[in-house]
Design an enzyme around this catalytic site. Structure first.
Site, mmCIF file in Angstrom:
data_model
loop_
_atom_site.group_PDB
_atom_site.id
_atom_site.type_symbol
_atom_site.label_atom_id
_atom_site.label_comp_id
_atom_site.label_asym_id
_atom_site.label_seq_id
_atom_site.Cartn_x
_atom_site.Cartn_y
_atom_site.Cartn_z
ATOM 1 N N ARG A 53 0.823 -1.215 0.000
ATOM 2 C CA ARG A 53 0.000 0.000 0.000
ATOM 3 C C ARG A 53 0.857 1.265 0.000
ATOM 4 O O ARG A 53 0.434 2.296 -0.538
ATOM 5 C CB ARG A 53 -0.941 -0.014 1.209
ATOM 6 C CG ARG A 53 -2.076 -1.012 1.041
ATOM 7 C CD ARG A 53 -3.078 -0.948 2.169
ATOM 8 N NE ARG A 53 -4.233 -1.786 1.881
ATOM 9 C CZ ARG A 53 -5.286 -1.898 2.667
ATOM 10 N NH1 ARG A 53 -5.331 -1.227 3.810
ATOM 11 N NH2 ARG A 53 -6.295 -2.671 2.340
ATOM 12 N N LYS A 216 -18.171 -15.992 3.393
ATOM 13 C CA LYS A 216 -19.610 -15.780 3.514
ATOM 14 C C LYS A 216 -20.296 -15.417 2.206
ATOM 15 O O LYS A 216 -19.843 -14.534 1.481
ATOM 16 C CB LYS A 216 -19.885 -14.661 4.533
ATOM 17 C CG LYS A 216 -19.445 -14.983 5.956
ATOM 18 C CD LYS A 216 -19.786 -13.818 6.875
ATOM 19 C CE LYS A 216 -19.405 -14.107 8.316
ATOM 20 N NZ LYS A 216 -19.745 -12.973 9.203
ATOM 21 N N GLY A 370 -8.480 -7.141 -0.617
ATOM 22 C CA GLY A 370 -8.703 -7.978 0.550
ATOM 23 C C GLY A 370 -7.914 -9.280 0.506
ATOM 24 O O GLY A 370 -6.757 -9.319 0.093
ATOM 25 N N GLY A 393 -12.961 -3.700 1.104
ATOM 26 C CA GLY A 393 -14.351 -3.296 1.330
ATOM 27 C C GLY A 393 -14.812 -2.192 0.406
ATOM 28 O O GLY A 393 -15.953 -2.191 -0.063
#
Length: 421
Positions: A53, A216, A370, A393
């Site tokens: 990053r 999920k 992610g 996100g």
């Protein structure tokens, strides 16, 4: 308002200026970056384990310095909750690493509300930048506090947001601050992120394949809904695959299943197939008898009652590879297994290798940040991808069709021409 059209109601970079649109010489340029990097060690000896990053923000920082700007950087790091947390969330290791990368000096300023930044800025040399200490040390940051924003605006001539990974948060340095600064825009990283992600929403190349994994189903619902009309084939992996399998009545053993999402998974598969599209589930699996301390790991076509699936098997890897090879554009979000453990990493690494081959042959391989970005890095194929989002996100929310506060605060329209809160 399901379908790809929902995403198109938002206008990407429309109304947002780029750092290249401003005269930067001798201007005080505040750049919000995302230096929320992983670290290890104890306070006083913290070491950055992945500086991706920091490197991602270098083009914007270097451009500002080359154009003669007086640069102030700001970032959050982790989730400090008390003053006692500060030593483990300090940006000192980040400042040191950035200094090495830009071959200059990074001056870390403890208090963004103090007179220090304003006093230091006029005397900055060409290889010096100011970095504010972790903005989440300020109670007002996560509250989108106007007082904190005003304090920083007092020494900001131009505001640049290059923190895509934090742009889905309405925080003070992301939302309130740019609304106070007439000259505001985005850096090169955000520009590339939005151009790549907008391509998925607005003009995807065909065939378009989505690879969805992770834990999920619920994390991916809105993305699937928003992209369903555009995607030709869905490849499902990770723990979420077992919810889909259970919804089809297939044996999943002790694998993780979101029981409250079974009916949704069943309905979703019916909708996808009813539109003439494909959704592929794993046809074989790498299973174990226990997740934390497996004493038995094997590859099976059918999962026994006392086993749990932890990765896709070799038949599935080959099936998915062929689908990826036929595609012109692929979006990957979520690993195929517990890639942090070598025994369960082959599925994610196979996907990464297939995406690298697609990119090399002229297709577009876009990784949605992610854990999938981490898996791509771990595979060794990250530099072969078309684009790996730093967003996580933020990437998902953008693809869901949501308005990101960090982008909306940059848009200059007739209504927002006068800075206000």
């Amino acid at each position: 308002m399901a379908g790809a059209g929902f995403g198109r109601q938002f206008s990407g970079l429309q109304g947002i200026k780029s750092i290249e649109d401003f005269e930067l010489k001798d201007q005080r340029v505040f750049i919000r970056v995302d230096f929320n990097v992983p670290m290890e060690g104890k306070p006083g000896s913290l070491k950055i384990t992945d500086d991706t990053r920091i490197r991602a923000a270098l083009p914007t920082i270097r451009y500002a310095l080359e154009k003669g700007a007086k640069v102030i950087l700001a970032s959050h790091l982790g989730r400090p909750e008390t003053k006692e947390d500060r030593p483990k969330y300090t940006l000192e290791p980040v400042a040191k690493r950035l200094g090495e990368l830009i071959e200059g000096e990074v001056i870390l300023v403890e208090e963004p509300r103090s007179d220090a930044p304003k006093a230091l800025l006029p005397g900055l040399k060409g290889n010096q930048v100011i970095m504010l200490e972790n903005v989440r040390f300020e109670p007002g940051e996560q509250k989108n506090d106007a007082k904190l924003a005003n304090a920083i605006a007092a020494y900001t001539d131009i505001y640049i947001n290059d923190a895509f990974g934090a742009s889905h948060r309405a925080h003070s340095t992301i939302d309130a601050l740019p609304r106070l600064v007439a000259k505001r825009g985005c850096g090169f990283l955000i520009k590339k992120e939005i151009e790549c992600l907008s391509g998925l929403l607005e003009k995807p190349l065909k065939p378009f394949v989505a690879i969805l994994g992770g834990a999920k189903v619920s994390d991916k619902i809105k993305v699937v809904d928003n992209l369903m009309d555009s995607i030709d084939t869905f490849l499902i992996g990770g723990a979420m695959a077992y919810t889909f399998m259970a919804a089809r009545g297939l044996a999943v053993g002790k694998s993780r299943v979101e029981k409250d999402k079974l009916s949704f998974a069943r309905e979703l598969m019916e909708r996808i197939e009813g539109r003439g599209k494909k959704i592929l589930l794993p046809i074989d699996h790498v299973v174990a008898n226990d997740f934390l301390a497996p004493s038995l790991i094997e590859t099976v076509d059918t999962i026994a009652e006392d086993r749990l699936g932890l990765d896709i098997g070799p038949k599935t890897r080959e099936l998915y590879r062929k689908e990826i090879a036929r595609a012109k554009m692929v979006f990957w979000n979520g690993p195929m297994g517990v890639f942090e453990k070598p025994e369960f990493a082959k599925g994610s690494f196979a996907v990464a290798e297939a995406l690298a081959a697609l990119s090399a042959s002229g297709g577009q391989a876009i990784v949605g940040g992610g854990d999938s970005a981490a898996a791509a890095e771990a595979s060794g194929f990250a530099d072969k991808m078309t684009h790996i989002s730093t967003g996580g996100g933020a990437s998902l929310e953008y693809l869901e069709g949501a308005k990101l506060p960090g982008l909306e605060a940059l848009r200059v329209t007739r209504e927002s021409a006068t800075p206000s809160l």
